[in-house]
Design a protein around this motif. Structure first.
Motif, PDB file in Angstrom:
ATOM      1  N   LEU A  26      -5.748 -29.336 -14.581  1.00  0.00           N
ATOM      2  CA  LEU A  26      -5.288 -28.988 -13.195  1.00  0.00           C
ATOM      3  C   LEU A  26      -4.004 -28.580 -13.596  1.00  0.00           C
ATOM      4  CD1 LEU A  26      -5.766 -29.023 -10.150  1.00  0.00           C
ATOM      5  CD2 LEU A  26      -5.229 -31.437 -10.006  1.00  0.00           C
ATOM      6  N   ALA A  31      -5.170 -25.020 -10.094  1.00  0.00           N
ATOM      7  CA  ALA A  31      -4.640 -25.501  -8.949  1.00  0.00           C
ATOM      8  C   ALA A  31      -5.173 -24.650  -7.880  1.00  0.00           C
ATOM      9  CB  ALA A  31      -3.011 -25.796  -8.813  1.00  0.00           C
ATOM     10  N   CYS A  56      -2.761 -32.560 -16.028  1.00  0.00           N
ATOM     11  CA  CYS A  56      -2.206 -32.576 -14.423  1.00  0.00           C
ATOM     12  C   CYS A  56      -0.667 -31.951 -14.411  1.00  0.00           C
ATOM     13  CB  CYS A  56      -2.486 -33.534 -13.725  1.00  0.00           C
ATOM     14  SG  CYS A  56      -2.168 -33.306 -11.862  1.00  0.00           S
ATOM     15  N   GLY A  60      -0.533 -29.009 -10.077  1.00  0.00           N
ATOM     16  CA  GLY A  60      -1.830 -29.901  -9.785  1.00  0.00           C
ATOM     17  C   GLY A  60      -1.537 -30.920  -8.890  1.00  0.00           C
ATOM     18  N   ALA A  63      -1.317 -29.278  -5.509  1.00  0.00           N
ATOM     19  CA  ALA A  63      -2.560 -29.073  -5.045  1.00  0.00           C
ATOM     20  C   ALA A  63      -3.429 -30.472  -4.650  1.00  0.00           C
ATOM     21  CB  ALA A  63      -3.635 -28.414  -6.251  1.00  0.00           C
TER      22      ALA A  63
END
Length: 108
Positions: A26, A31, A56, A60, A63
């Motif tokens: 991510l 994202a 992440c 991320g 998001a």
């Protein structure tokens, strides 16, 4: 560009409740996939399972905030220790509800 793509499996648990199971990274490249998936949820309560997320980054995290704003409620599960530290350090742990394995056993 990310070597590992993000896979998002969407499962409607019942009316108004959706599970998003994420697999992969991510990050900056992926994202937008999560934010696009969130746009289709229409204000449902969302549980995001991050167990299979290997990375992440700040994109991320952004998001996740977009999902939180568009959902009626957002809960995260499967948060790695590294991601938990990022949430704690950025103050996002106070905004994003994180359920740990102990929390899930106590409620379920």
């Amino acid at each position: 560009m990310s070597d590992q793509l993000l896979t998002i499996e969407t499962t409607r648990l019942d009316a108004g409740h959706v599970l998003l199971q994420l697999t992969g990274d991510l990050d900056y490249d992926t994202a937008p996939e999560l934010t696009a998936a969130a746009a289709d949820l229409g204000g449902d309560e969302v549980l995001i399972d991050l167990t299979s997320v290997s990375l992440c980054d700040s994109s991320g995290l952004s998001a996740l905030l977009v999902v939180q704003r568009s959902a009626r409620a957002l809960r995260l599960t499967g948060v790695s220790p590294q991601l938990q530290r990022m949430l704690d350090r950025t103050g996002l742990a106070e905004l994003l509800a994180v359920e740990h394995a102990d929390d899930l056993r106590a409620t379920g």
